[in-house]
Design a protein around this motif. Structure first.
Motif, PDB file in Angstrom:
ATOM      1  N   UNK A 124      33.685  39.229   7.641  1.00  9.28           N
ATOM      2  CA  UNK A 124      35.114  39.521   7.698  1.00  9.28           C
ATOM      3  C   UNK A 124      35.383  40.934   8.201  1.00  9.28           C
ATOM      4  N   UNK A 125      34.435  41.835   7.983  1.00 11.43           N
ATOM      5  CA  UNK A 125      34.549  43.183   8.548  1.00 11.43           C
ATOM      6  C   UNK A 125      34.251  43.162  10.043  1.00 11.43           C
ATOM      7  N   UNK A 126      33.277  42.343  10.428  1.00 14.99           N
ATOM      8  CA  UNK A 126      32.911  42.208  11.835  1.00 14.99           C
ATOM      9  C   UNK A 126      34.058  41.605  12.644  1.00 14.99           C
ATOM     10  N   UNK A 127      34.768  40.648  12.038  1.00 16.08           N
ATOM     11  CA  UNK A 127      35.864  39.957  12.714  1.00 16.08           C
ATOM     12  C   UNK A 127      37.163  40.156  11.916  1.00 16.08           C
ATOM     13  N   UNK A 128      37.809  41.312  12.072  1.00 14.20           N
ATOM     14  CA  UNK A 128      39.004  41.633  11.274  1.00 14.20           C
ATOM     15  C   UNK A 128      40.119  40.582  11.330  1.00 14.20           C
ATOM     16  N   UNK A 129      40.368  39.888  12.488  1.00 14.45           N
ATOM     17  CA  UNK A 129      41.439  38.894  12.487  1.00 14.45           C
ATOM     18  C   UNK A 129      41.263  37.784  11.452  1.00 14.45           C
ATOM     19  N   UNK A 146      38.863  31.030  16.576  1.00 19.94           N
ATOM     20  CA  UNK A 146      37.938  29.955  16.205  1.00 19.94           C
ATOM     21  C   UNK A 146      36.511  30.288  16.653  1.00 19.94           C
ATOM     22  N   UNK A 147      36.372  30.958  17.795  1.00 18.02           N
ATOM     23  CA  UNK A 147      35.039  31.362  18.235  1.00 18.02           C
ATOM     24  C   UNK A 147      34.458  32.402  17.280  1.00 18.02           C
ATOM     25  N   UNK A 148      35.299  33.336  16.839  1.00 18.26           N
ATOM     26  CA  UNK A 148      34.851  34.288  15.826  1.00 18.26           C
ATOM     27  C   UNK A 148      34.373  33.554  14.579  1.00 18.26           C
ATOM     28  N   UNK A 149      35.124  32.544  14.172  1.00 16.59           N
ATOM     29  CA  UNK A 149      34.769  31.779  12.977  1.00 16.59           C
ATOM     30  C   UNK A 149      33.453  31.030  13.160  1.00 16.59           C
ATOM     31  N   UNK A 150      33.256  30.449  14.343  1.00 17.03           N
ATOM     32  CA  UNK A 150      32.013  29.724  14.608  1.00 17.03           C
ATOM     33  C   UNK A 150      30.801  30.651  14.546  1.00 17.03           C
ATOM     34  N   UNK A 180      31.571  39.408  23.351  1.00 16.58           N
ATOM     35  CA  UNK A 180      30.279  39.921  23.811  1.00 16.58           C
ATOM     36  C   UNK A 180      29.970  41.285  23.199  1.00 16.58           C
ATOM     37  N   UNK A 181      30.980  42.099  22.995  1.00 16.44           N
ATOM     38  CA  UNK A 181      30.765  43.359  22.292  1.00 16.44           C
ATOM     39  C   UNK A 181      30.299  43.101  20.863  1.00 16.44           C
ATOM     40  N   UNK A 182      30.824  42.053  20.239  1.00 15.50           N
ATOM     41  CA  UNK A 182      30.405  41.709  18.888  1.00 15.50           C
ATOM     42  C   UNK A 182      28.950  41.248  18.856  1.00 15.50           C
ATOM     43  N   UNK A 183      28.517  40.549  19.906  1.00 13.87           N
ATOM     44  CA  UNK A 183      27.099  40.152  19.966  1.00 13.87           C
ATOM     45  C   UNK A 183      26.204  41.395  19.979  1.00 13.87           C
ATOM     46  N   UNK A 187      23.474  42.218  17.101  1.00 11.08           N
ATOM     47  CA  UNK A 187      22.090  42.501  17.451  1.00 11.08           C
ATOM     48  C   UNK A 187      21.628  43.846  16.898  1.00 11.08           C
ATOM     49  N   UNK A 188      22.477  44.846  16.985  1.00 10.81           N
ATOM     50  CA  UNK A 188      22.125  46.162  16.455  1.00 10.81           C
ATOM     51  C   UNK A 188      21.939  46.124  14.944  1.00 10.81           C
ATOM     52  N   UNK A 189      22.591  45.157  14.309  1.00 11.36           N
ATOM     53  CA  UNK A 189      22.452  45.003  12.865  1.00 11.36           C
ATOM     54  C   UNK A 189      21.208  44.202  12.482  1.00 11.36           C
ATOM     55  N   UNK A 190      20.431  43.785  13.493  1.00 15.49           N
ATOM     56  CA  UNK A 190      19.133  43.194  13.196  1.00 15.49           C
ATOM     57  C   UNK A 190      18.927  41.732  13.537  1.00 15.49           C
TER      58      UNK A 190
END
Length: 240
Positions: A124-129, A146-150, A180-183, A187-190
């Protein structure tokens, strides 16, 4: 080597979708698969995720190794237990369930309630909406949400590798860049990521390495940076 696929041949009935394809993903990488529709990249991802055997596809030969052990023929449920998670093409969220229920479904195999709660907060922090909409049904979200949710649902499995199939499909340009920025952040988170994507420019922008598919075969592989500079790739996929 986290994922090692060797000499994979797959078909749908009489149609050969993959011909002796080999690729690998190292721990901590983002690896992209690009190419035109029907090139075989999604079939390769479905073979790794166990989905191929549920879509009238068959693996004719080859090896699929995860952490050095064969996973060929395992069910999707068994693969989730191994640490392989899929954000499928078309999102496939549970539209009649709430955002919270969708995320909880992602953690259905986990018994560690405390860390599940931590991961829920992380998503929920990663995807604030999504944070203020946990009680809304997924059908009320935009396609980008919905893509964020998936993706968030897949992350709730705490995967060792996240498989993402055409995540930009149907999204507005602003949401494409955001996803893509979220990916990159994931990734940086492991989390290691294997990505199938039509938007070659964005996929190559974030990937450490990439494979170019054509008619069921891999015709080129290199770093994402080098492929973005490759004249043939620019002409065919980047509109240069």
């Amino acid at each position: 080597m986290l994922l090692d696929v060797r000499d994979l041949t797959a078909r749908y009935g009489a149609v050969v979708a993959l011909k002796n394809v080999s690729f690998h993903v190292g721990e901590g990488e983002i690896v992209a698969m690009i190419g035109p529709n029907g090139a075989g990249k999604s079939t390769a991802l479905k073979a790794v995720s166990g989905v191929l055997q549920t879509t009238d596809g068959t693996i004719e030969n080859g090896k699929i190794l995860f952490e050095g052990k064969s996973i060929k023929g395992l069910t999707t449920n068994e693969l989730v237990g191994r640490g392989i998670s899929l954000a499928p093409e078309g999102r496939r969220v549970f539209t009649t369930m709430t955002v919270l229920e969708n995320l909880q479904m992602g953690a259905y195999k986990r018994k560690d309630k405390a860390s599940v709660s931590q991961d829920m907060d992380m998503v929920l922090t990663l995807f604030p909406p999504l944070k203020g909409r946990t009680k809304q049904k997924a059908c009320t979200l935009s396609t980008g949400e919905q893509q964020m949710l998936a993706i968030g649902r897949a992350l709730m499995q705490r995967p060792k590798i996240l498989l993402a199939d055409e995540p930009s499909l149907g999204l507005s340009p602003n949401f494409v860049e955001l996803i893509f920025d979220k990916f990159t952040e994931i990734n940086k988170n492991g989390t290691t990521i294997l990505l199938v994507e039509q938007n070659a420019s964005e996929a190559l922008r974030i990937s450490h390495r990439a494979y170019v598919f054509s008619i069921g075969e891999i015709v080129l592989s290199d770093s994402g940076r080098n492929l973005r500079r490759n004249p043939d790739v620019q002409k065919t996929f980047l509109g240069a």
